[in-house]
Each structure stands twice: as C-alpha cells, then as structure tokens.
Design a protein around this motif. Structure first.
Motif, PDB file in Angstrom:
ATOM      1  N   TRP A 173      11.031  -0.478   8.394  1.00  0.00           N
ATOM      2  CA  TRP A 173      10.060   0.270   9.179  1.00  0.00           C
ATOM      3  C   TRP A 173      10.231   1.758   8.890  1.00  0.00           C
ATOM      4  O   TRP A 173      10.785   2.523   9.689  1.00  0.00           O
ATOM      5  N   GLU A 174       9.745   2.128   7.735  1.00  0.00           N
ATOM      6  CA  GLU A 174       9.853   3.491   7.216  1.00  0.00           C
ATOM      7  C   GLU A 174       8.460   3.938   6.776  1.00  0.00           C
ATOM      8  O   GLU A 174       7.929   3.462   5.768  1.00  0.00           O
ATOM      9  N   TYR A 233       5.207   0.675  -6.124  1.00  0.00           N
ATOM     10  CA  TYR A 233       6.557   1.049  -5.723  1.00  0.00           C
ATOM     11  C   TYR A 233       6.519   1.793  -4.396  1.00  0.00           C
ATOM     12  O   TYR A 233       5.694   2.672  -4.176  1.00  0.00           O
ATOM     13  N   GLN A 234       7.442   1.444  -3.500  1.00  0.00           N
ATOM     14  CA  GLN A 234       7.493   2.063  -2.183  1.00  0.00           C
ATOM     15  C   GLN A 234       8.727   2.948  -2.048  1.00  0.00           C
ATOM     16  O   GLN A 234       9.863   2.487  -2.221  1.00  0.00           O
ATOM     17  N   VAL A 246       7.535  -9.916  -2.822  1.00  0.00           N
ATOM     18  CA  VAL A 246       8.615  -8.999  -2.456  1.00  0.00           C
ATOM     19  C   VAL A 246       8.386  -7.716  -3.227  1.00  0.00           C
ATOM     20  O   VAL A 246       8.309  -7.725  -4.453  1.00  0.00           O
ATOM     21  N   ALA A 247       8.216  -6.636  -2.502  1.00  0.00           N
ATOM     22  CA  ALA A 247       7.779  -5.388  -3.105  1.00  0.00           C
ATOM     23  C   ALA A 247       8.941  -4.574  -3.655  1.00  0.00           C
ATOM     24  O   ALA A 247      10.023  -4.558  -3.075  1.00  0.00           O
ATOM     25  N   MET A 258       2.518   6.433  -0.166  1.00  0.00           N
ATOM     26  CA  MET A 258       2.866   5.096   0.312  1.00  0.00           C
ATOM     27  C   MET A 258       2.148   4.029  -0.514  1.00  0.00           C
ATOM     28  O   MET A 258       0.996   4.191  -0.928  1.00  0.00           O
ATOM     29  N   ALA A 259       2.827   2.898  -0.717  1.00  0.00           N
ATOM     30  CA  ALA A 259       2.272   1.822  -1.533  1.00  0.00           C
ATOM     31  C   ALA A 259       0.946   1.319  -0.969  1.00  0.00           C
ATOM     32  O   ALA A 259      -0.025   1.103  -1.718  1.00  0.00           O
TER      33      ALA A 259
END
Length: 535
Positions: free
Chosen positions: A248-249, A179-180, A151-152, A214-215
C-alpha cells in the motif's frame, strides 16, 4: 490438482434480440456489435462509497460509476484469491468444477508458474476464455495491466493469460504491468519492530512521486489512447488496475486525504474466532497491533483505494470523451475482497464477507437505468455469460454462471445463490495449533439473508444472519431454531458440489453447549507466539 464434480445448471438465453436503440435489450447476431470496456480493480473490498463504504472514504468516481448504470451490492467472488478468481471470471468455469481454488504453490518460484498453466487442468484445456470468445466473434481484443493473475515488477513478472485471446497487451503480454516504484527501505523496513513481517510486500508508506510515475496511471494512459483511436472492428478493451493490492504505497497526496486523527476505529469483536474457523493468519494481525500500526495501515489502504478511484476517473473521462461512449458496455469488477484486520485477518484467503464480497458495476446503453441497484447475491462467474448474451451470442456451454441480463432490467428477478470456494492450505493458512483443524477445500453459500460456510475436513459449519449480524460475529449454525435454514443451505451446496457429506459429530477441536459452538483450545491473540527465527 483436485477436481470436484459439480452440477451447475446451464444458463438460459433470454432471447430479446435488438439493434442498438433506446428501447432495446440485447444486440442481435447480425447487428453491429457493441464495444466492451472491461475493467478490473485488484483487491478492492466493499469500503467504496456505493457499497456503504468505510466512514469518510473518498471515492467520487465509484459514485460516478454507480450513477451510470447498475450497482450489484451483493456480488460475490468465485474464490477469495487472485488466480482462481480471475481464471473463473475469464473462463466462466466455477472453481468447484475445475478444482482450482487457490493460487499456484509458487513461493519463491514465480517464473515456473508463468503463462496459462491452468490449461493443464482437464476441465479447462479446451474452453474458450472470454477474450477468445470475443475475438472469435469479430472483436479486436486489447488488454493492459492485471486481468489474469499477474505479479507485477519489481515483485516478479508473470502473466497467466492465454496469449491466443489477445491482439495486443500493454506493456506486453510477458510483462503485463508497468514497473512500479517502491517506497524507500527506511520507510518500510523496520528491524526494531516486534515480531517478523509475514510478507516482504506487506508494507505501507507514501511515495514522493506524481501519479504519472505509477504503473496504473501508465496503464490508464494507454487505455485512453486506445479510446481515441478508430478501430475497424468492435472493441473489447480490458483495463486492469493493480491498486489497491499491497504494497500500500501510493503518492503522498492520497495519504493526506486521510489524516490519522480522522480515521475511526474499525468495528471488531474480541475473540471473534472462538466460535469460528481459525484461518491461520492471526499472526499478521498480531504483528500490526504489536507495532501500533493498525490505523496507519487503514490509512494506507484507504489512500490506495482513492488512488485507484482517481485512475478510474481518468479512464471514465477518456471513455466519455471518446467516440465509443454511446455504444459500449461497461463492466467494472474486483477479483475478491480484503480484510484489514476484521476476523483478525489481513488480505483475503477466507470465506467470510470481507473476502468474498466484491464491487461489481454494469452499464449497457439502452438497457440499464441510471442509479439502479441490485441487492440479490450474484457471482463473478456470471459476467461471462452476461456479456455473451448482451452482444447477441449464445453463452458457451461450459459457462457455469447465470446471465445477469434479467437483473439488469428487473432487480427483483430470480437468481441462484452465490457459491465461493477456497482451498485452505498449510502455506497460506498456517495454523498456530498443533493439529490440522480443517485445511482443505471449503465452501460458502451467500443467500439474501444468510452466509453459510462448510469446512468438510473438520466438519465445521458457520451460519450468519446478515439482517442482524452484518459483521458475521455470531455463528448460529448450531442453534436448534436454525436447523432448517442450515439444511436448506446444505442442500443448495450439495446441488453444486457432488459428494459432499455431513455427519452429526461435533467438529474436531470444538465443543457445543446450548447451541453455541466454541473451540476447545482457543488462544487469544495475546497468547499467540511468533515462530522462532532459524539462522
């Protein structure tokens, strides 16, 4: 933890030992081992173009990947949810034997399920994971991103990997995904919408950032760096992309690839679940429809797929520019599929094609041919024994899968049907009905022409003929002319899952007339009501 006995056949080792020459098949134990690039893409369904994709989908790098080697067009996950699917892939033990067929019950309790708690399962306590197997056989084992269930951040920070198998994990084994950045609340929080969002991460919006923020982009940067280095030992490099997992980003440019006006309607059948199992997640679909968001979510999922495709492309660029391109086995897989409204469901957590079918690609220097296609059903638990054989080793006895090596050279080679298992529970699959109509362990068998599903706790069976019904709209399990086909699939399932029983009783909550099964108290989507909000 439920443990269900199983009788899997041990894989037979194809003894074609070779050194890495053009006419070779597998490496011998005493030759220089090939490297392995092991790529996982989270929540990726069959919408990519090599799998006949969603109309207008833009996945040029998956097309590129398909041209490099073998595309398995009928690969099936072991379980349609992150944790058990990935545990099965990484241990080689099928969920029907371990009994791990759902995510841990960690609602609001993620950190108490960090680490390899699956080792507490007696079937898995002492098994060598695929990473441990490669490390034992002289490999440097490196990982970055989501390989085991993760789980990010900012969601939370967990990693179910066993640290003993890895020499290094990027960013680190305790926080395995960078980190996202999230979308702003004004884009994803809608207090004026009808109903209630079923999950705080069930969101969709463009991000005003470049890819390098982005991660997944950062994970690929690290993998590209490792491919530039000289490694003294053969390399097992695992790269896990988190997208297209929700939320969904992704950057705006990927949304721009799919103007809303260009997105076709998704093919569905009204009241599709009247002759099937109620997965208990129909309110997710009602929420999307009541707020006129379906095409916007399709757009966001397509954008997320294209973002993942772009990161795959960057990884392939780095691989092909590296010193390892001619002596590396490449495998790319997803852990399960994804519903985007089909069967009135979102995410996964079902045993239908949308959840169970996954992308799977393999390229083996000197063995596979460009643009090869295998249509035979295979399972993701087949990956471990396949890689073991390809490096000249005997697959561990605990592996339940079959080697794919015969199919890599002969797409018509015999292979067992694929089984997928899932434990429907009251948390993941909360039914709108007043009584339990089939929660518990359930199973599907995918053969070349059919999907058969069995829900033992209520006795319901489903059968779909993929030659004429690829959308699995018409359950034909109770038609007299299909009695032998149903029995064949029952027999195969019983070979693998001991103790299953069937009766001639009509499934609880259903009626059968002229071979057509229907739910007695079926409610259309418009009749479903949102649960009351308690303050």
């Amino acid at each position: 933890m439920k443990t269900i006995l199983v009788n899997f056949k041990l894989p037979v080792l194809v003894t074609l030992l070779w050194s890495p020459l053009k006419d070779s098949n597998v490496y011998s134990a005493d030759s220089k081992k090939p490297n392995v690039l092991f790529v996982a893409v989270d929540d990726l369904n069959d919408w990519i173009s090599p799998l006949d994709g969603f109309p207008g989908v833009k996945t040029p790098n998956f097309d590129r990947l398909a041209k490099m080697g073998v595309t398995f067009t009928n690969a099936q996950c072991a379980s349609p949810v992150c944790s058990p699917s990935r545990i099965a892939i990484m241990t080689g033990v099928h969920p029907v034997r371990s009994g791990i067929i759902n995510n841990p019950p960690y609602i609001n309790d993620y950190l108490n399920h960090d680490g390899p708690e699956w080792r507490q399962n007696p079937v898995l306590t002492d098994v060598f994971t695929i990473d441990q197997f490669f490390k034992k056989n002289g490999y440097t084992t490196l990982a970055g991103g989501k390989i085991y269930h993760t789980v990010a951040p900012p969601w939370s920070v967990i990693n179910q990997a066993d640290p003993d198998g890895w020499d290094f994990w990027f960013p680190n084994i305790s926080a395995p995904v960078p980190y996202q950045i999230r979308a702003s609340d004004k884009l994803i929080r809608h207090n004026d919408w009808v109903g209630r969002s079923p999950n705080p991460y069930f969101t969709w919006a463009p991000l005003p950032i470049d890819d390098n923020k982005m991660a997944d982009s950062q994970t690929v940067d690290w993998a590209a760096y490792e491919l530039q280095q000289k490694h003294e030992k053969p390399l097992f490099l695992a790269v896990g992309l988190f997208r297209p997992h929700m939320p969904w980003e992704v950057p705006q440019k990927y949304f721009d690839m799919y103007p809303l006006a260009s997105i076709p309607d998704l093919k569905i059948k009204e009241n599709d679940l009247e002759d099937a199992f109620d997965h208990g997640r129909r309110l997710w679909h009602k929420y999307v429809l009541d707020n006129n968001q379906w095409k916007k979510v399709i757009q966001a999922y397509l954008a997320s797929i294209s973002f993942a495709d772009a990161q795959l492309g960057r990884l392939l660029d780095a691989f092909e520019d590296s010193q390892y391109k001619d002596n590396t086995i490449l495998v790319v897989w997803s852990d399960h599929g994804m519903h985007i409204g089909e069967k009135e469901n979102w995410e996964k957590f079902t045993l239908w094609e949308e959840s169970a079918r996954v992308p799977l690609f393999m390229m083996v220097p000197g063995l596979t041919k460009s643009k090869s296609v295998v249509e035979t059903p295979v399972s993701t638990v087949d990956i471990y024994p396949t890689l073991a054989e390809l490096i000249g080793e005997v697959p561990p006895k605990h592996c339940d899968g079959q080697s794919l090596v015969p199919l890599l050279t002969d797409p018509t080679a015999d292979h067992d049907p694929a089984i997928t298992a899932f434990d429907f529970d009251i948390v993941t699959n909360k039914s709108p009905y007043n009584r339990d109509l089939g929660l518990g362990p359930s199973y599907t068998v995918r053969t070349v022409d059919y999907r058969y599903i069995y829900y033992p706790l209520n006795g319901l069976e489903e059968l779909y003929d993929h030659r004429i019904d690829p959308n699995e709209w018409d359950n034909i399990a109770y038609k007299k002319e299909n009695k032998e086909i149903v029995q064949e699939h029952r027999n195969y399932l019983l070979e693998k899952v001991s103790g299953l029983k069937w009766t001639d009783e009509i499934p609880n909550g259903y009626t059968i007339e002229n071979g057509q099964i229907k739910r007695i108290d079926f409610m259309s989507l418009i009749e479903l009501e949102y649960p009351a909000v308690h303050h």
